[in-house]
Design an enzyme around this catalytic site. Sequence first.
Site, short mmCIF file in Angstrom:
data_model
loop_
_atom_site.label_atom_id
_atom_site.label_comp_id
_atom_site.label_asym_id
_atom_site.label_seq_id
_atom_site.Cartn_x
_atom_site.Cartn_y
_atom_site.Cartn_z
N HIS A 53 0.83 -1.20 0.00
CA HIS A 53 0.00 0.00 0.00
C HIS A 53 0.86 1.25 0.00
O HIS A 53 1.86 1.33 0.73
CB HIS A 53 -0.91 0.03 1.24
CG HIS A 53 -1.68 1.31 1.39
ND1 HIS A 53 -1.45 2.20 2.41
CD2 HIS A 53 -2.67 1.84 0.64
CE1 HIS A 53 -2.27 3.23 2.30
NE2 HIS A 53 -3.03 3.04 1.23
N SER A 54 0.52 2.21 -0.86
CA SER A 54 1.08 3.55 -0.84
C SER A 54 2.60 3.54 -0.94
O SER A 54 3.17 2.95 -1.87
CB SER A 54 0.60 4.28 0.43
OG SER A 54 0.84 5.65 0.35
N GLN A 55 3.30 4.14 0.04
CA GLN A 55 4.76 4.16 0.02
C GLN A 55 5.33 2.75 0.03
O GLN A 55 6.41 2.49 -0.51
CB GLN A 55 5.28 4.96 1.22
CG GLN A 55 6.78 5.04 1.35
CD GLN A 55 7.32 3.96 2.28
OE1 GLN A 55 6.55 3.25 2.93
NE2 GLN A 55 8.63 3.83 2.34
N GLY A 105 4.38 0.51 -1.79
CA GLY A 105 4.44 0.11 -3.18
C GLY A 105 5.84 0.22 -3.77
O GLY A 105 6.21 -0.56 -4.66
N HIS A 139 -7.82 6.84 0.30
CA HIS A 139 -6.53 6.16 0.23
C HIS A 139 -6.36 5.08 1.29
O HIS A 139 -5.69 4.08 1.06
CB HIS A 139 -5.41 7.20 0.34
CG HIS A 139 -4.04 6.68 0.09
ND1 HIS A 139 -3.71 5.95 -1.03
CD2 HIS A 139 -2.89 6.77 0.83
CE1 HIS A 139 -2.43 5.63 -0.98
NE2 HIS A 139 -1.92 6.11 0.14
#
Length: 357
Positions: free
Chosen positions: A191-193, A195, A332
Amino acid sequence: MPWAHKVSSREATHRREYFHVGGKYTNTSSGHILQNQIYVEQLTPHNGPTKPFPIILIHGGAQTGTNWLNKPDGGRGWASWFLERGYEIYIIDQANTGRSPCYPDNDFALTALPAEYIEQRFTNIEDHARWPQAHLHTQWPGSGKMGDPIFDNYFASTVQYLASSTQEETVMQAAGIALLDRIGPAVLVAHSQGGLLGWSWTDARPNLVKALVQVEPKGPPFREAIFSSDLTRPWGLTSIPLTYSPTPSNLSVPLATQTIPAASSDEVDCILQKEPARQLSNLRDVPILIETGEASYHATYDYCFVKFLEQAGCQKVEHMKLADIGIHGNGHLQFLEKNSDQIADALEKWISKTVST
């Protein structure tokens, strides 16, 4: 702070173990210390796994592995959901974060996110409208503002993290390699960072990543968007080197780029490689899913990942827009939102049809 338990939570029955991987001894003035190891929590269904490969859950910036355990409203998290479907689960805390030790005298600067940042980008986005889709946000439980017990419960869980993405990506690439080498083939859900780590781990060990699920990965390719336009990822997906063919000779500017205008005012322009594009040879045959919430700022640019990956020769890329499959209103932090089980179900269906033994 009042307890925000509003939803009955029944955790999946499981066995729990933990270990640390990665890290190196460093000689200091007071003796040797171990730096950059990561905490890994291993959760196994009570009667043993029934799925062929485990899932590694990779949290984002300013978070820890507790993201996956339960939700700030008291509901069950994705860890329990996937455990009940027969998956063994590995939950990490990124290096120098949470339960992964941080040596106080190292050279890594730390930072943290203020509550206003969280409200404007994640939990109360509909009141700030910093991107076109923000008004569609309906799934955060509670007001998403300071003083709301659910928000306060979530915000209390956020932590410090490395200010330098390049430093974090570098130490986490080594830790991820160590983890995959230890446990063997797995499905990555990032997820998010987190990634950024999904890309680098898959590039380093493509034979051990059965599928890569990117839940709104940090992006878009090459730069920031919406909140700034800084060029922060010279390797397209990451700030650290990935394996391209032909191999770039200029490591400072490894990829020549071009800008492709967006087709809609609700989206941002994409930066892609100039043709002929270098190929991400290690990601070519790995199944990759980009998943995007309807109301998130990622709705403006996640399509650029698909274009970038396809241009770089990746053969098994799909884009799951939640709104297109009838899942609406997500921002998000969708795994903490009211309909998180519905999203997990969609992801699991993709994993089941995609991953073979």
